[in-house]
Design a protein around this motif. Structure first.
Motif, PDB file in Angstrom:
ATOM      1  N   ALA A 112      37.019  33.434  52.584  1.00  0.00           N
ATOM      2  CA  ALA A 112      35.775  34.032  53.060  1.00  0.00           C
ATOM      3  C   ALA A 112      34.634  33.056  52.786  1.00  0.00           C
ATOM      4  O   ALA A 112      34.430  32.643  51.644  1.00  0.00           O
ATOM      5  CB  ALA A 112      35.508  35.351  52.349  1.00  0.00           C
TER       6      ALA A 112
ATOM      7  N   VAL B 246      31.169  32.570  52.022  1.00  0.00           N
ATOM      8  CA  VAL B 246      30.022  33.323  51.521  1.00  0.00           C
ATOM      9  C   VAL B 246      28.836  32.398  51.225  1.00  0.00           C
ATOM     10  O   VAL B 246      27.893  32.806  50.557  1.00  0.00           O
ATOM     11  CB  VAL B 246      30.393  34.151  50.267  1.00  0.00           C
ATOM     12  CG1 VAL B 246      31.429  35.206  50.592  1.00  0.00           C
ATOM     13  CG2 VAL B 246      30.884  33.254  49.150  1.00  0.00           C
TER      14      VAL B 246
ATOM     15  N   VAL C 238      27.784  39.441  51.100  1.00  0.00           N
ATOM     16  CA  VAL C 238      29.070  38.974  50.574  1.00  0.00           C
ATOM     17  C   VAL C 238      30.182  39.926  51.021  1.00  0.00           C
ATOM     18  O   VAL C 238      31.229  39.491  51.498  1.00  0.00           O
ATOM     19  CB  VAL C 238      29.046  38.860  49.032  1.00  0.00           C
ATOM     20  CG1 VAL C 238      30.443  38.611  48.476  1.00  0.00           C
ATOM     21  CG2 VAL C 238      28.090  37.762  48.593  1.00  0.00           C
ATOM     22  N   ALA C 239      29.928  41.211  50.897  1.00  0.00           N
ATOM     23  CA  ALA C 239      30.937  42.197  51.302  1.00  0.00           C
ATOM     24  C   ALA C 239      31.233  42.097  52.792  1.00  0.00           C
ATOM     25  O   ALA C 239      32.391  42.204  53.205  1.00  0.00           O
ATOM     26  CB  ALA C 239      30.466  43.605  50.938  1.00  0.00           C
TER      27      ALA C 239
ATOM     28  N   VAL D 156      33.475  39.031  53.342  1.00  0.00           N
ATOM     29  CA  VAL D 156      34.843  39.293  52.880  1.00  0.00           C
ATOM     30  C   VAL D 156      35.539  40.242  53.849  1.00  0.00           C
ATOM     31  O   VAL D 156      36.706  40.033  54.207  1.00  0.00           O
ATOM     32  CB  VAL D 156      34.839  39.853  51.440  1.00  0.00           C
ATOM     33  CG1 VAL D 156      36.225  40.342  51.029  1.00  0.00           C
ATOM     34  CG2 VAL D 156      34.333  38.795  50.463  1.00  0.00           C
ATOM     35  N   THR D 157      34.833  41.279  54.298  1.00  0.00           N
ATOM     36  CA  THR D 157      35.393  42.230  55.255  1.00  0.00           C
ATOM     37  C   THR D 157      35.834  41.506  56.525  1.00  0.00           C
ATOM     38  O   THR D 157      36.923  41.749  57.048  1.00  0.00           O
ATOM     39  CB  THR D 157      34.365  43.333  55.581  1.00  0.00           C
ATOM     40  OG1 THR D 157      34.083  44.064  54.383  1.00  0.00           O
ATOM     41  CG2 THR D 157      34.880  44.291  56.632  1.00  0.00           C
TER      42      THR D 157
ATOM     43  N   ALA E 133      36.574  38.263  56.822  1.00  0.00           N
ATOM     44  CA  ALA E 133      37.688  37.363  56.517  1.00  0.00           C
ATOM     45  C   ALA E 133      39.012  38.116  56.457  1.00  0.00           C
ATOM     46  O   ALA E 133      40.055  37.580  56.830  1.00  0.00           O
ATOM     47  CB  ALA E 133      37.441  36.639  55.197  1.00  0.00           C
ATOM     48  N   LEU E 134      38.964  39.359  56.010  1.00  0.00           N
ATOM     49  CA  LEU E 134      40.173  40.172  55.901  1.00  0.00           C
ATOM     50  C   LEU E 134      40.540  40.840  57.222  1.00  0.00           C
ATOM     51  O   LEU E 134      41.597  41.453  57.334  1.00  0.00           O
ATOM     52  CB  LEU E 134      39.995  41.237  54.820  1.00  0.00           C
ATOM     53  CG  LEU E 134      39.823  40.721  53.396  1.00  0.00           C
ATOM     54  CD1 LEU E 134      39.497  41.869  52.454  1.00  0.00           C
ATOM     55  CD2 LEU E 134      41.060  39.993  52.927  1.00  0.00           C
TER      56      LEU E 134
ATOM     57  N   LEU F 287      34.429  48.316  50.633  1.00  0.00           N
ATOM     58  CA  LEU F 287      35.362  47.199  50.500  1.00  0.00           C
ATOM     59  C   LEU F 287      36.211  47.340  49.243  1.00  0.00           C
ATOM     60  O   LEU F 287      37.422  47.117  49.276  1.00  0.00           O
ATOM     61  CB  LEU F 287      34.606  45.875  50.495  1.00  0.00           C
ATOM     62  CG  LEU F 287      35.442  44.620  50.387  1.00  0.00           C
ATOM     63  CD1 LEU F 287      36.425  44.522  51.544  1.00  0.00           C
ATOM     64  CD2 LEU F 287      34.545  43.393  50.353  1.00  0.00           C
TER      65      LEU F 287
ATOM     66  N   LEU G 133      41.830  35.900  47.413  1.00  0.00           N
ATOM     67  CA  LEU G 133      40.630  35.770  48.221  1.00  0.00           C
ATOM     68  C   LEU G 133      39.829  34.592  47.716  1.00  0.00           C
ATOM     69  O   LEU G 133      39.541  34.470  46.552  1.00  0.00           O
ATOM     70  CB  LEU G 133      39.799  37.047  48.137  1.00  0.00           C
ATOM     71  CG  LEU G 133      38.496  37.060  48.893  1.00  0.00           C
ATOM     72  CD1 LEU G 133      38.729  36.913  50.393  1.00  0.00           C
ATOM     73  CD2 LEU G 133      37.748  38.355  48.607  1.00  0.00           C
TER      74      LEU G 133
END
Length: 69
Positions: A25, A27, A36-37, A40-41, A43-44, A58, A69
């Motif tokens: 991710a 960031v 940031v969340a 990451v969300t 990237a997933l 998340l 991660l």
């Protein structure tokens, strides 16, 4: 070798240890916990939940998963 390249290489070597996957991710531009969340969300490959704070949502999605991660 740069930090990111090294991290990707080590993650690839360790991927079998993480049955739920290995993700990167970006960031670097994130300035808040929500940003940031969101990174990451994305990237997933998850879709965020608009009626709940992104970091809380998340955390609920990641609970119990074995991923890097």
């Amino acid at each position: 070798m740069g930090k990111t390249r090294l991290a990707v290489r080590v993650a690839g070597d360790r991927a079998p240890m993480f049955p739920d996957g290995v993700f990167l991710a970006d960031v670097s531009a994130a300035r808040t916990t929500d940003a940031v969340a969101r990174a990451v969300t994305a990237a997933l490959g998850l879709a965020g939940q608009p009626d709940q704070a992104q970091p809380d949502w998340l955390a609920g999605q990641l609970g119990g998963r074995r991923l890097l991660l």
